[in-house]
Scaffold this motif. Sequence first.
Motif, PDB file in Angstrom:
ATOM      1  N   TRP A  52      40.497  38.919  43.882  1.00  0.00           N
ATOM      2  CA  TRP A  52      41.023  38.793  42.537  1.00  0.00           C
ATOM      3  C   TRP A  52      41.486  37.356  42.278  1.00  0.00           C
ATOM      4  CZ3 TRP A  52      43.224  41.194  46.626  1.00  0.00           C
ATOM      5  CH2 TRP A  52      44.503  40.769  47.033  1.00  0.00           C
ATOM      6  N   VAL A  53      41.469  36.987  40.999  1.00  0.00           N
ATOM      7  CA  VAL A  53      41.877  35.649  40.580  1.00  0.00           C
ATOM      8  C   VAL A  53      43.393  35.622  40.415  1.00  0.00           C
ATOM      9  CG1 VAL A  53      41.711  33.908  38.757  1.00  0.00           C
ATOM     10  CG2 VAL A  53      39.675  35.223  39.432  1.00  0.00           C
ATOM     11  N   LYS A  56      43.884  30.822  36.956  1.00  0.00           N
ATOM     12  CA  LYS A  56      42.672  30.560  36.180  1.00  0.00           C
ATOM     13  C   LYS A  56      42.457  29.081  35.848  1.00  0.00           C
ATOM     14  CE  LYS A  56      42.715  35.099  33.935  1.00  0.00           C
ATOM     15  NZ  LYS A  56      42.736  35.817  32.627  1.00  0.00           N
ATOM     16  N   VAL A  72      36.351  34.927  36.554  1.00  0.00           N
ATOM     17  CA  VAL A  72      37.235  35.240  35.431  1.00  0.00           C
ATOM     18  C   VAL A  72      36.493  36.043  34.359  1.00  0.00           C
ATOM     19  CG1 VAL A  72      38.550  34.228  33.524  1.00  0.00           C
ATOM     20  CG2 VAL A  72      38.747  33.263  35.831  1.00  0.00           C
ATOM     21  N   GLN A  74      34.111  38.150  34.685  1.00  0.00           N
ATOM     22  CA  GLN A  74      33.687  39.496  35.072  1.00  0.00           C
ATOM     23  C   GLN A  74      34.759  40.170  35.939  1.00  0.00           C
ATOM     24  OE1 GLN A  74      29.357  39.872  35.979  1.00  0.00           O
ATOM     25  NE2 GLN A  74      29.391  37.635  36.023  1.00  0.00           N
ATOM     26  N   PRO A  75      35.931  40.419  35.355  1.00  0.00           N
ATOM     27  CA  PRO A  75      37.040  40.988  36.137  1.00  0.00           C
ATOM     28  C   PRO A  75      36.778  42.414  36.609  1.00  0.00           C
ATOM     29  CG  PRO A  75      37.558  40.994  33.801  1.00  0.00           C
ATOM     30  CD  PRO A  75      36.284  40.218  33.948  1.00  0.00           C
ATOM     31  N   GLN A  76      35.759  43.067  36.055  1.00  0.00           N
ATOM     32  CA  GLN A  76      35.452  44.430  36.480  1.00  0.00           C
ATOM     33  C   GLN A  76      34.870  44.460  37.897  1.00  0.00           C
ATOM     34  OE1 GLN A  76      33.781  42.632  34.331  1.00  0.00           O
ATOM     35  NE2 GLN A  76      31.592  43.113  34.288  1.00  0.00           N
ATOM     36  N   THR A  78      35.393  43.569  41.488  1.00  0.00           N
ATOM     37  CA  THR A  78      36.562  43.195  42.287  1.00  0.00           C
ATOM     38  C   THR A  78      36.320  43.222  43.794  1.00  0.00           C
ATOM     39  OG1 THR A  78      37.360  45.491  42.282  1.00  0.00           O
ATOM     40  CG2 THR A  78      38.143  44.036  40.513  1.00  0.00           C
TER      41      THR A  78
END
Length: 209
Positions: A52-53, A56, A72, A74-76, A78
């Motif tokens: 995870w980020v 940013k 960032v 494509q946060p889906q 993981t």
Amino acid sequence: MQLADDFWRLAHDDVSGKSRLNGRAAGLGLAAALLAELAWAGKINASDGRLWVVNKAPPADVLGHTVLEQLVAQPQHTTVRIWLDFLAHDAVDQVAQRLWRAGHVRRKESRRLLRPNGVRWVPVDWNQAHWPAARLSLQLRDQAPMSQADAFLAGLAAATGLDEDLLLDAPTASRGYLRHLIATTAPPLRELLTQAQAAVGESVLAYRT
């Protein structure tokens, strides 16, 4: 900290630029190194197979900026493995182009009958290209203290099968020292090593079957 540059040098011949690994292993190793650069810069974290980020703000490096933007956007997605697979597709060429922009390699095209022309990235300076392998090999043989960056590179060499070159004719204790280095690497980097090794192992198994 451009870990991927040094891993690219480990994975390619220091004179001809020919890859020492199959394309899949080289891509996965470089993908892990690119993610490690972001972890090193405090941009991402990784644990239990997930990534995870955490920051940013874009890094100064163009390639690092591009990779972070993809994470960032494509946060889906993981899992570490998804990102290793995704980045592996063009990581070899992306890192080579970063080295080219810095003047460390030159582009060499080969013409092949009835096949698309091939491109090889040839090191400009042998000493610079050879140094990562020489440095790691010496430290492993002497069981010398290693920086976290070099410990990660040594672990990534083991994950992709390059450790046999680094440890050629080395004392048996050197292999134990390498295992110790991997086990004591910072947790996010160790997670990337674990996932990269699993991905490389699966690709080898799939090829054999």
